[in-house]
Design an enzyme around this catalytic site. Structure first.
Site, mmCIF file in Angstrom:
data_model
loop_
_atom_site.group_PDB
_atom_site.id
_atom_site.type_symbol
_atom_site.label_atom_id
_atom_site.label_comp_id
_atom_site.label_asym_id
_atom_site.label_seq_id
_atom_site.Cartn_x
_atom_site.Cartn_y
_atom_site.Cartn_z
ATOM 1 N N SER A 1 -9.749 -6.980 -22.439
ATOM 2 C CA SER A 1 -10.681 -7.280 -23.659
ATOM 3 C C SER A 1 -11.908 -7.361 -23.221
ATOM 4 O O SER A 1 -12.667 -7.417 -24.207
ATOM 5 C CB SER A 1 -10.111 -8.919 -23.608
ATOM 6 O OG SER A 1 -10.819 -9.753 -22.512
ATOM 7 N N TYR B 1 -12.867 -15.755 -24.724
ATOM 8 C CA TYR B 1 -12.055 -15.182 -23.543
ATOM 9 C C TYR B 1 -12.614 -13.556 -23.125
ATOM 10 O O TYR B 1 -13.089 -13.313 -21.792
ATOM 11 C CB TYR B 1 -10.508 -15.071 -23.917
ATOM 12 C CG TYR B 1 -9.732 -14.041 -22.762
ATOM 13 C CD1 TYR B 1 -9.371 -14.776 -21.741
ATOM 14 C CD2 TYR B 1 -9.303 -13.009 -23.275
ATOM 15 C CE1 TYR B 1 -8.525 -14.052 -21.088
ATOM 16 C CE2 TYR B 1 -8.565 -12.324 -22.061
ATOM 17 C CZ TYR B 1 -8.104 -12.635 -20.972
ATOM 18 O OH TYR B 1 -7.389 -12.279 -20.395
HETATM 19 N N1 NAP Z 1 -0.961 -10.323 -20.048
HETATM 20 C C1 NAP Z 1 -1.877 -9.556 -20.436
HETATM 21 O O1 NAP Z 1 -1.524 -8.535 -20.836
HETATM 22 C C2 NAP Z 1 -3.268 -9.557 -19.837
HETATM 23 C C3 NAP Z 1 -4.282 -8.891 -20.352
HETATM 24 C C4 NAP Z 1 -5.542 -9.071 -19.765
HETATM 25 C C5 NAP Z 1 -5.700 -10.071 -18.959
HETATM 26 N N2 NAP Z 1 -4.635 -10.566 -18.227
HETATM 27 C C6 NAP Z 1 -5.080 -11.333 -17.186
HETATM 28 O O2 NAP Z 1 -4.117 -11.520 -16.250
HETATM 29 C C7 NAP Z 1 -4.135 -12.657 -15.528
HETATM 30 C C8 NAP Z 1 -2.752 -13.292 -15.616
HETATM 31 O O3 NAP Z 1 -2.442 -13.863 -16.854
HETATM 32 P P1 NAP Z 1 -0.950 -13.846 -17.369
HETATM 33 O O4 NAP Z 1 -0.984 -12.695 -18.525
HETATM 34 O O5 NAP Z 1 0.061 -13.617 -16.313
HETATM 35 O O6 NAP Z 1 -0.998 -15.030 -18.323
HETATM 36 P P2 NAP Z 1 -0.183 -16.420 -17.758
HETATM 37 O O7 NAP Z 1 1.054 -16.491 -17.397
HETATM 38 O O8 NAP Z 1 -0.709 -17.471 -18.693
HETATM 39 O O9 NAP Z 1 -1.059 -16.825 -16.498
HETATM 40 C C9 NAP Z 1 -2.127 -17.334 -16.177
HETATM 41 C C10 NAP Z 1 -2.177 -18.427 -14.988
HETATM 42 O O10 NAP Z 1 -3.270 -18.998 -14.794
HETATM 43 C C11 NAP Z 1 -3.200 -20.160 -14.318
HETATM 44 N N3 NAP Z 1 -4.157 -21.266 -14.840
HETATM 45 C C12 NAP Z 1 -4.653 -21.489 -16.032
HETATM 46 N N4 NAP Z 1 -5.725 -22.524 -16.106
HETATM 47 C C13 NAP Z 1 -5.700 -22.781 -14.548
HETATM 48 C C14 NAP Z 1 -6.512 -23.714 -13.839
HETATM 49 N N5 NAP Z 1 -7.568 -24.247 -14.429
HETATM 50 N N6 NAP Z 1 -6.450 -23.547 -12.409
HETATM 51 C C15 NAP Z 1 -5.447 -22.720 -11.926
HETATM 52 N N7 NAP Z 1 -4.842 -22.054 -12.543
HETATM 53 C C16 NAP Z 1 -4.946 -21.893 -13.801
HETATM 54 C C17 NAP Z 1 -1.982 -20.525 -15.341
HETATM 55 O O11 NAP Z 1 -1.370 -22.010 -15.132
HETATM 56 P P3 NAP Z 1 -0.851 -23.113 -16.116
HETATM 57 O O12 NAP Z 1 0.020 -22.418 -17.268
HETATM 58 O O13 NAP Z 1 -0.123 -24.318 -15.332
HETATM 59 O O14 NAP Z 1 -2.456 -23.678 -16.697
HETATM 60 C C18 NAP Z 1 -0.985 -19.505 -15.250
HETATM 61 O O15 NAP Z 1 -0.078 -19.656 -14.304
HETATM 62 C C19 NAP Z 1 -5.138 -13.617 -16.036
HETATM 63 O O16 NAP Z 1 -6.607 -13.334 -15.571
HETATM 64 C C20 NAP Z 1 -5.346 -12.868 -17.560
HETATM 65 O O17 NAP Z 1 -6.701 -13.088 -18.010
HETATM 66 C C21 NAP Z 1 -3.445 -10.512 -18.810
#
Ligand code: NAP
Length: 285
Positions: free
Chosen positions: A140, A151
């Site tokens: 992003s 974000y």
């Molecule tokens: N999926 C993609 O294509 C994509 C693209 C760009 C970047 N990313 C990055 O990849 C990383 C993982 O994301 P993901 O795609 O796997 O999404 P996800 O499944 O939503 O994972 C995000 C994790 O962060 C945790 N989290 C949120 N708020 C938190 C807090 N206050 N304290 C501790 N943990 C917290 C969530 O736990 P809860 O649900 O319990 O709050 C969740 O387990 C992130 O940094 C995201 O920005 C992903």
């Protein structure tokens, strides 16, 4: 040589969960954190080496407690890898009306949390002698998402921080990289009708007609335009391209159809890029 160990935040879901399982399966000692719900299925699938702990990354005391637990378990061997992965989306709406309290909290989770974690874990990383840090940013940083600045802004700040950290850590022998994922099928990429409604309702009624032309369903657009990878495929790539590599690049961009994003920024004018994003996100002007 000391055993491989990792502290990874946001390990209960998506990318964090897949990376935790991958590293556990190849014999690493994994310390994962969850925010709201403990990942019972991950604990069942993983070995008894894997430790999960509750840690809200917006809570400095919770970070200190987690660091104490890891230190207690690893002692003098130190930690070999830190993965700052947890993040959230939210605080939708145009800059004109974005809820600053909600934006502030998002920055706590996506930006201040990772800094606090780096500061807190550095003594344990230094102790290891050959430690490394992965900061999960985002593709992003290359996007301009209409009515969705919070974000990308948080991740752009984190990307800048990572560049500084990388240089500062070099003399200590601690390698740092920014991992830019894109197009991985997780909670985060599953935009829903509810989020579209929340975005619309975040705009005060008298201003809504002014923003009508920006309004479309970004979720539908994204699903239509990209094929998404399962988190396990992404974790395999991260392991092969980053964790197994001896000398790290400053940035790794991993995911389907995302490699063209930095290239696009090098080759095209900003105006041309704006046109592409307006089309991609369905803006009607
Ligand atoms: N999926 C993609 O294509 C994509 C693209 C760009 C970047 N990313 C990055 O990849 C990383 C993982 O994301 P993901 O795609 O796997 O999404 P996800 O499944 O939503 O994972 C995000 C994790 O962060 C945790 N989290 C949120 N708020 C938190 C807090 N206050 N304290 C501790 N943990 C917290 C969530 O736990 P809860 O649900 O319990 O709050 C969740 O387990 C992130 O940094 C995201 O920005 C992903």
């Amino acid at each position: 040589m000391s055993e491989n160990s990792v502290f990874i935040t946001g390990a209960a879901t998506g990318i964090g969960k897949a990376l935790s399982l991958k590293l556990d399966q190849i014999g690493w000692r994994v310390f994962g954190t969850y925010n709201r719900t403990p990942p019972d299925d991950l604990l069942k699938a993983a070995s008894s080496r894997l430790t999960m702990m509750k840690c809200d990354v917006a809570d400095p005391n919770a970070i200190l407690e987690a660091a104490e637990k890891v230190k207690g378990a690893l002692g003098d061997t130190g930690l070999s890898l830190l993965i700052n992965n947890a993040a959230m989306t939210g605080a939708p709406g145009p800059v004109e009306t974005v809820n600053l309290e909600a934006f502030h909290f998002l920055m706590e989770v996506n930006f201040w949390g990772p800094i606090r974690i780096v500061q807190t874990f550095l003594p344990q990383l230094r102790k290891h002698g050959n430690a490394r840090i992965i900061i999960v940013t985002s593709t992003s940083v290359y996007l301009t998402i209409p009515l969705g600045c919070t974000y990308p802004v948080s991740k752009s700040a984190l990307a800048a921080l990572t560049r500084h950290l990388r240089m500062e850590m070099e003399p200590f022998g601690i390698q740092v990289t920014a991992l830019e994922p894109g197009g991985v099928k997780t909670k985060m990429t599953g935009f829903s009708k509810g989020e579209e409604v929340a975005l619309w309702e975040s705009i005060p009624p008298d201003l809504r007609p002014l923003y009508q032309k920006y309004f479309s369903n970004p979720g539908d657009q994204l699903e239509e335009n990209f094929n998404l990878w399962p988190p396990s495929k992404f974790a395999d790539k991260v392991y092969k391209k980053i964790i197994q590599a001896n000398k790290w690049k400053p940035v790794y961009i991993i995911g389907p159809s995302v490699k063209m994003l930095p290239i696009m920024h090098r080759l095209l004018s900003r105006k041309r890029i704006e046109k592409i994003f307006k089309k991609l996100f369905g803006a009607k002007f």
